[in-house]
Design a protein around this motif. Structure first.
Motif, short mmCIF file in Angstrom:
data_model
loop_
_atom_site.label_atom_id
_atom_site.label_comp_id
_atom_site.label_asym_id
_atom_site.label_seq_id
_atom_site.Cartn_x
_atom_site.Cartn_y
_atom_site.Cartn_z
N GLY A 149 1.00 -0.71 0.18
CA GLY A 149 0.08 -0.22 0.37
C GLY A 149 0.87 0.87 -0.21
N LEU A 150 2.27 0.84 0.79
CA LEU A 150 3.52 2.19 0.49
C LEU A 150 3.85 2.28 -0.49
N TRP A 151 4.09 1.40 -1.03
CA TRP A 151 5.16 1.74 -2.64
C TRP A 151 4.32 1.47 -3.71
N PHE A 152 3.19 1.09 -3.31
CA PHE A 152 1.76 1.17 -5.79
C PHE A 152 0.92 1.60 -4.74
N ALA A 153 -0.30 2.50 -5.57
CA ALA A 153 -1.28 2.88 -5.57
C ALA A 153 -1.74 1.75 -6.26
N PRO A 154 -3.18 1.44 -6.08
CA PRO A 154 -3.95 -0.16 -6.51
C PRO A 154 -4.24 -0.30 -7.89
#
Ligand code: ADP
Length: 170
Positions: A149-154
């Motif tokens: 969740g921190l490194w990637f957008a859904p």
């Protein structure tokens, strides 16, 4: 089979614990990129049969590195760790998916201190120093959820079925 991207939102971000949809956050650190080990490291996950769900190369901001390692903020090596990750040489951030990928990913990566790492692991084969141990992999389902969740957008997480999936996952 490809599904509607809207379905992604109904999935938990780290998939479902203990199933073929479990996901882990794996990052090749700046020393791994600088030493040109990206292909070799990716191959270990790919050849084992895991699915590459997301990948990008970036130099993380200090804020991102600090949040990623927030659990270690009281440790004496924290400032140096953040400096190492944000050095300006990029990292390769990835999400891998498959059966037991969180635990198995940790085995592929090896012990935190490369001196203790199995020689067949990434750290045991390519690293000698705990401060330059090449790679990160989520250590539990909760940290995988946080880190993905921190490194990637859904919308950066792909949902597809590799052609070998039924053979690998049977
Ligand atoms: P892991 O990366 O195996 O999950 P930790 O969460 O304990 O291990 O530590 C995170 C990272 O902090 C390590 O991968 C390593 O880069 C760094 N680190 C851990 N211990 C030390 C240390 N004693 N000196 C320098 N860096 C360290």
């Amino acid at each position: 089979a490809s599904r509607s991207p809207l379905l992604l939102e109904s999935k938990t971000i780290a998939g479902e614990k203990g199933t073929a949809s479990e996901r882990s956050f794996v990052m090749i650190k700046p020393d791994g990129v600088s030493r040109q080990l990206v292909g070799k490291i990716i191959s270990r996950f790919e050849e084992r049969g895991y699915k590459l769900v997301a990948v990008k190369s970036l130099t993380p901001s200090e804020a991102l590195a600090k949040e990623h390692y927030s659990d270690l903020s009281a440790r004496p090596f924290y400032a140096g760790l953040v400096k190492y990750i944000t050095s300006g040489t990029p990292v390769v951030a990835m999400v891998w998916e498959g059966k037991d990928v969180i635990k198995q990913g940790r085995r592929i990566v090896g012990a935190t201190n490369p001196q203790d790492a199995d020689p067949g692991s990434v750290r045991g084969q390519y690293a000698v120093s705990v401060g330059r141990n090449l790679i990160h992999a989520s250590d539990a389902f909760d940290s995988a959820t946080k880190e993905i969740g921190l490194w990637f957008a859904p919308e950066e997480l792909s949902d597809y079925e590799p052609i070998a999936w039924p053979w690998v996952m049977a």
